[in-house]
Design an enzyme around this catalytic site. Structure first.
Site, short mmCIF file in Angstrom:
data_model
loop_
_atom_site.label_atom_id
_atom_site.label_comp_id
_atom_site.label_asym_id
_atom_site.label_seq_id
_atom_site.Cartn_x
_atom_site.Cartn_y
_atom_site.Cartn_z
NE ARG A 176 -4.26 -1.52 0.28
CZ ARG A 176 -4.38 -2.62 -0.47
NH1 ARG A 176 -3.42 -2.94 -1.33
NH2 ARG A 176 -5.44 -3.39 -0.39
CG HIS A 187 -3.46 -0.79 -6.52
ND1 HIS A 187 -3.74 -0.15 -5.33
CD2 HIS A 187 -3.47 -2.11 -6.23
CE1 HIS A 187 -3.91 -1.05 -4.38
NE2 HIS A 187 -3.76 -2.25 -4.91
CD GLU A 200 -3.09 3.24 -5.18
OE1 GLU A 200 -4.11 2.55 -5.31
OE2 GLU A 200 -2.01 2.78 -4.78
N1 LIG Z 1 -0.62 -4.34 -5.25
C1 LIG Z 1 -1.66 -5.13 -5.19
O1 LIG Z 1 -2.46 -5.20 -6.12
C2 LIG Z 1 -1.88 -5.97 -3.98
C3 LIG Z 1 -1.48 -5.54 -2.74
N2 LIG Z 1 -1.69 -6.32 -1.64
C4 LIG Z 1 -1.21 -5.85 -0.34
O2 LIG Z 1 -0.29 -6.80 0.15
C5 LIG Z 1 -0.52 -7.02 1.53
C6 LIG Z 1 0.04 -8.37 1.94
O3 LIG Z 1 -0.73 -9.41 1.42
P1 LIG Z 1 -0.48 -10.96 1.86
O4 LIG Z 1 0.90 -11.38 1.55
O5 LIG Z 1 -1.60 -11.75 1.32
O6 LIG Z 1 -0.64 -10.81 3.43
P2 LIG Z 1 -0.10 -11.77 4.58
O7 LIG Z 1 -0.91 -11.45 5.78
O8 LIG Z 1 -0.04 -13.18 4.10
O9 LIG Z 1 1.40 -11.28 4.80
C7 LIG Z 1 1.71 -10.08 5.40
C8 LIG Z 1 3.09 -10.18 6.03
O10 LIG Z 1 3.43 -8.92 6.59
C9 LIG Z 1 4.04 -9.13 7.87
N3 LIG Z 1 3.80 -7.97 8.73
C10 LIG Z 1 2.62 -7.50 9.20
N4 LIG Z 1 2.82 -6.42 9.99
C11 LIG Z 1 4.16 -6.21 10.02
C12 LIG Z 1 4.99 -5.27 10.66
N5 LIG Z 1 4.47 -4.33 11.48
N6 LIG Z 1 6.31 -5.34 10.46
C13 LIG Z 1 6.86 -6.30 9.68
N7 LIG Z 1 6.12 -7.24 9.04
C14 LIG Z 1 4.78 -7.19 9.20
C15 LIG Z 1 3.36 -10.39 8.40
O11 LIG Z 1 4.19 -11.11 9.31
P3 LIG Z 1 4.08 -10.87 10.91
O12 LIG Z 1 2.62 -10.93 11.24
O13 LIG Z 1 4.90 -11.97 11.47
O14 LIG Z 1 4.68 -9.54 11.16
C16 LIG Z 1 3.17 -11.21 7.13
O15 LIG Z 1 4.28 -12.01 6.90
C17 LIG Z 1 -2.04 -6.85 1.65
O16 LIG Z 1 -2.40 -6.52 2.96
C18 LIG Z 1 -2.33 -5.75 0.68
O17 LIG Z 1 -2.28 -4.49 1.32
C19 LIG Z 1 -2.29 -7.53 -1.75
C20 LIG Z 1 -2.72 -7.99 -2.96
C21 LIG Z 1 -2.57 -7.25 -4.17
O1 LIG Z 2 -4.57 -4.36 -3.49
C1 LIG Z 2 -5.17 -5.38 -3.65
C2 LIG Z 2 -5.54 -6.29 -2.62
O2 LIG Z 2 -6.04 -7.39 -2.95
O3 LIG Z 2 -5.35 -5.96 -1.44
#
Ligand SMILES: NC(=O)C1=CN([C@@H]2O[C@H](COP(=O)(O)OP(=O)(O)OC[C@H]3O[C@@H](n4cnc5c(N)ncnc54)[C@H](OP(=O)(O)O)[C@@H]3O)[C@@H](O)[C@H]2O)C=CC1
Ligand SMILES: O=CC(=O)O
Length: 319
Positions: A237, A285, A266
């Site tokens: 994000r 995005h 955005e």
């Molecule tokens: N550009 C796009 O079109 C898209 C963007 N996204 C974005 O990607 C994000 C991640 O998606 P996804 O991989 O499925 O989510 P997950 O929940 O699977 O992974 C998120 C990771 O972030 C880590 N995390 C969370 N908070 C913190 C912190 N404060 N410091 C360090 N690490 C942190 C978590 O580990 P831990 O809890 O151990 O810290 C976890 O490993 C979504 O929330 C969304 O905002 C998603 C899809 C498409």
């Molecule tokens: O940004 C896209 C999402 O799936 O989150």
């Protein structure tokens, strides 16, 4: 009486049909253009489905019967989760089904930024190649065998690590709040502090959710801690990064370049300085934006909203 579901942006016909089988559907492919009708529909809504709508106190006042908010996205920073919990309203998102597609998008950003693909595409199409020839100063940098630092090794981060490790022989570093042992075993990923990761990585990719803890997490100090040759990638994000700090780092040559799928605002405004920098690759995005994946997300979100309004367990509940 059938429960009512408000669909607040466009949805694939298959997903709409699925909801229609057990619910009354109020369909607003573009709710912003039909605000009075949309607000009226919320009054009787048992469920809502879509992506991006801010669901807060003001919205909930308009929707007194609401039982479920089904987000057609993984990120749920548009939802006031503590408030939804307090009101006993369920919430769901669409994790997993988009991991491969988003990881492909991130690899595209990494490769495009490192090998200067958009810049050189323009060089060819504008006729400059035939006019002046290709020079050494237009060379890119290698991706293979370099070090990729992933901040946020979750579903998407791990799928990116797989591509980088096995497709490009990259070394993987990662930083989370907790260890991801599966990524350590499967992709030889090494857990680091944020400082270590920034210091050692050739490519730094942020893939955390946007939360109060991650807002502005990458700022001046973090860019200063990266290699001068580092390429910074953000597909999580926009607000996870202090965008002004990113602009300063790029303009000062503190890092080599960036690949961005997301922005603080955005659509990004035309006068955003990032758009004037040749060493920044931008996308609108589109991390998950393929036909196949968007259909899977739509179906999963539809199954969640129907489950929520008919008292069944959600497939992918947020809490
Ligand atoms: N550009 C796009 O079109 C898209 C963007 N996204 C974005 O990607 C994000 C991640 O998606 P996804 O991989 O499925 O989510 P997950 O929940 O699977 O992974 C998120 C990771 O972030 C880590 N995390 C969370 N908070 C913190 C912190 N404060 N410091 C360090 N690490 C942190 C978590 O580990 P831990 O809890 O151990 O810290 C976890 O490993 C979504 O929330 C969304 O905002 C998603 C899809 C498409
Ligand atoms: O940004 C896209 C999402 O799936 O989150």
């Amino acid at each position: 009486m059938k429960p009512t579901v408000v669909v607040y942006n466009s949805l694939y016909p298959e997903a709409l049909d699925y909801i229609n089988q057990s619910c009354h559907v109020d369909y607003f492919p573009g709710y912003k253009e039909k605000m009075p009708d949309f607000l009226k529909a919320l009054k009787t809504a048992d469920g809502i489905i879509g992506s991006g709508l801010r669901v807060d106190e003001e919205l909930l006042e308009q929707a007194p019967n609401l039982k479920i908010v089904s987000n057609k996205s993984v990120g749920y920073d548009n939802l006031d989760i503590p408030l939804l919990k307090e009101r006993g309203i369920q919430a769901s998102n669409t994790p997993g089904v988009l991991d491969d597609t988003v990881a492909d998008t991130i690899m595209a950003l990494i490769l495009s930024a490192a090998r200067r693909v958009p810049e050189l595409d323009q060089f060819v199409k504008s006729g400059e190649w035939s006019a002046q020839g290709f020079r050494d100063h237009q060379f890119g940098v290698d991706v293979h065998h370099k070090t990729l630092g992933i901040i946020g090794m979750g579903g998407i981060g791990s799928t990116l690590a797989k591509r980088a490790r096995f497709g490009f022989d990259m070394n993987i570093l990662y930083h989370n709040r907790s260890r991801n042992e599966q990524a350590e075993h499967t992709y030889d990923a090494v857990y680091c502090t944020m400082e270590e990761l920034l210091r050692q990585s050739d490519f730094v990719c942020v893939m955390t959710p946007l939360t109060p803890q991650t807002k502005g997490m990458i700022g001046d100090a973090e860019f200063a801690g990266m290699k001068e040759t580092a390429i910074f990638i953000n597909a999580s994000r926009g607000a996870v990064v202090d965008e002004q700090a990113l602009i300063r780092a790029l303009q000062a040559g503190q890092i080599l370049g960036a690949g961005l799928d997301v922005f603080e605002q955005e659509p990004v405004s035309a006068d955003n300085p990032l758009l004037a920098l040749p060493n920044v690759v931008t996308l609108p995005h589109i991390g998950s934006a393929t036909e196949e994946t968007r259909k899977k997300m739509a179906m999963l979100a539809a199954e969640n909203v129907v489950a929520g309004v008919t008292g069944q367990p959600l497939k992918t509940s947020i809490y």
